[in-house]
Design an enzyme around this catalytic site. Structure first.
Site, PDB file in Angstrom:
ATOM      1  CB  SER A 154      -4.451   0.518  10.361  1.00 59.88           C
ATOM      2  OG  SER A 154      -5.857   0.504  11.931  1.00 59.88           O
ATOM      3  CE  LYS A 162      -5.476  -3.377  12.064  1.00 55.58           C
ATOM      4  NZ  LYS A 162      -6.573  -2.517  12.239  1.00 55.58           N
ATOM      5  CB  SER A 222      -7.899  -1.868   9.031  1.00 55.68           C
ATOM      6  OG  SER A 222      -6.991  -1.636   9.273  1.00 55.68           O
ATOM      7  CE  LYS A 264      -3.773  -2.398   7.630  1.00 57.17           C
ATOM      8  NZ  LYS A 264      -5.250  -1.537   7.383  1.00 57.17           N
TER       9      LYS A 264
END
Length: 450
Positions: free
Chosen positions: A66, A69, A122, A238
């Site tokens: 993720s 992103k 997320s 993140k």
């Protein structure tokens, strides 16, 4: 302007060549040894300069999960407005799994709400919906991701989706993720979103209740009550996890004016937090930032032969936003500067770039001030064009040097031609004298004959 920059380029070239004679002898460069980490790949990059302070297998291709992103969010804030209405398609809802906020088909949220859900929770369905909205369609957005990666200099990256769910064709590297993160941090909207701990999405056309979001990054927020990894100075980042990628983590932290980007990949939890903490501590304890404009003296000192950024009246200046990052054991003068000309930019003529321990450690642009002095324009101002810029230079020291050179050359040519003329005159005088002696002798001979 082009003629002006040509003259400026010649000046910078001369200074660049001359710097060999003025730079002090450099001491042996020292780069602190970094910690040992458990992860397969990692990097720490200083954001303002792009200097790599630490790396381990940073160009190895790995699955990002993720942290993908970050690129999705960057493209969204660059190519849409926060108040745009995003509608969730059936594909966004049903072709994603894993983390999300459980949206319904035809649900409508603003881009701002989608971005907060993307970065804090997320949310995979939000990543899909953002991609369809910004790209016009899903595939176009994925192509935008890869084009942006190429633009930023990524060499080990290929994106195949906007969320990071498992895909054999979807990979990147720690170094490339640092480049993407550095670009994202330059966007104020992204910085605001990634630094947010909690956010509330109001009721939508499909959900009557509010949706509460909490940032999953444990170095920024005590997510699920876990405060053991909170880090002083953390400003966002993140998280990522899939079975194939293992734990991945991007973290942004600021201290003493220095912003660090730390990326770790293929980590076993909770080592991704432990390694990130150790790497950030190592960098904050061993490195510091220097402002180039405040410390550069090779070109701004009182050395008359090299004073090209003299004062506020000079037509060139060093960008005050230029920085160099160095080990704390080193001083600013230990970094080796090099001037590089830039003929394409309109507001600058080049850069001063610095190296230390065989590493690029930062630099600063050489900006055109637009100072207007009545003397010595590089271009004749067109009276019919009042808005045409005329670039002037503080010529006091440069003109002295030029006049000395001209004087020496003139003296040399003068001596040479004087010598030639002297011998020519002497030759003519001697010839006339000899001719006169011959005529006298001939007259005496004629008299004797009579």
């Amino acid at each position: 302007m082009k003629k002006s920059k040509k003259w400026i380029g010649l000046l910078l070239g001369a200074v660049s060549l001359f710097q060999i004679n003025i730079l002090p002898v450099q001491a042996e460069a020292y780069w602190p040894e970094g910690p040992t980490i458990a992860g397969d790949s990692a990097i720490v990059m200083e954001a303002s300069t792009g200097t790599v302070l630490y790396e381990k297998n940073s160009h190895q291709e790995l699955y990002p999960a993720s942290i993908t992103k970050i690129m999705t969010a960057l493209l969204a804030v660059e190519n849409s407005s926060l108040d745009e209405q995003v509608t969730f398609s059936a594909n966004a809802v049903y072709k994603t799994e894993g983390s999300g906020i459980w949206r319904d088909v035809d649900e409508v949220m603003t881009m701002k709400e989608c971005l907060y859900a993307l970065m804090l929770e997320s949310a995979n369905e939000c990543a899909y919906a953002i991609a369809e909205h910004v790209g016009g369609n899903y595939d176009t957005f994925v192509q935008m991701m890869n084009d942006k990666a190429t633009e930023l200099g990524c060499q080990n990256t290929h994106f195949n989706n906007p969320h990071g769910l498992p895909d054999e064709s979807h990979h990147t590297s720690a170094y490339d993720m640092a480049l993407i993160s550095r670009a994202a941090l330059q966007n104020e909207t992204f910085r605001l979103i990634t630094s947010t701990k909690r956010y509330t999405i109001p009721a939508t056309n499909k959900h009557a209740e509010e949706t509460y979001l909490s940032n999953h990054h444990k170095m920024l927020n005590n997510w699920k009550g876990d405060s053991s990894y909170l880090y002083e100075g953390c400003i966002g980042g993140k998280t990522g996890y899939t079975t194939a990628a293992n734990s991945t983590l991007v973290t942004f932290a600021e201290r003493d004016g220095m912003t660090l980007i730390c990326v770790v990949m293929n980590e076993e939890s909770p080592n991704h937090y432990v390694d990130t903490t150790n790497l950030l501590n190592y960098c904050f304890e061993n490195f510091q930032l220097w402002n180039v404009a405040e410390n550069e003296n090779n070109y701004t000192s009182d050395k008359t032969e090299n004073k090209i950024f003299a004062n506020e009246e000079s037509f060139l200046s060093i960008d005050p936003q230029g920085f160099v990052v160095l080990p704390k054991a080193a001083g600013f003068t230990d970094a080796v500067p090099e001037i590089k000309e830039d003929t394409k930019a309109e507001d600058k003529v080049g850069t001063i770039q610095y190296t230390y321990a065989d590493r690029n450690v930062g630099g600063a642009d050489i900006k055109i001030n637009g100072a207007k002095v009545s003397q010595f324009p590089f271009e004749k101002e067109d009276a019919s064009d009042n808005e045409k810029k005329v670039v002037h230079i503080n010529t006091k020291y440069i003109l002295i040097g030029i006049l000395v050179v001209i004087l020496l050359v003139g003296i040399g040519f003068g001596i040479y031609h004087f010598a030639d003329n002297f011998y020519l005159i002497r030759y003519k005088l001697m010839s006339k004298r000899q001719k006169g002696f011959k005529e006298i002798k001939q007259r005496k001979r004629r008299r004797k004959k009579r």
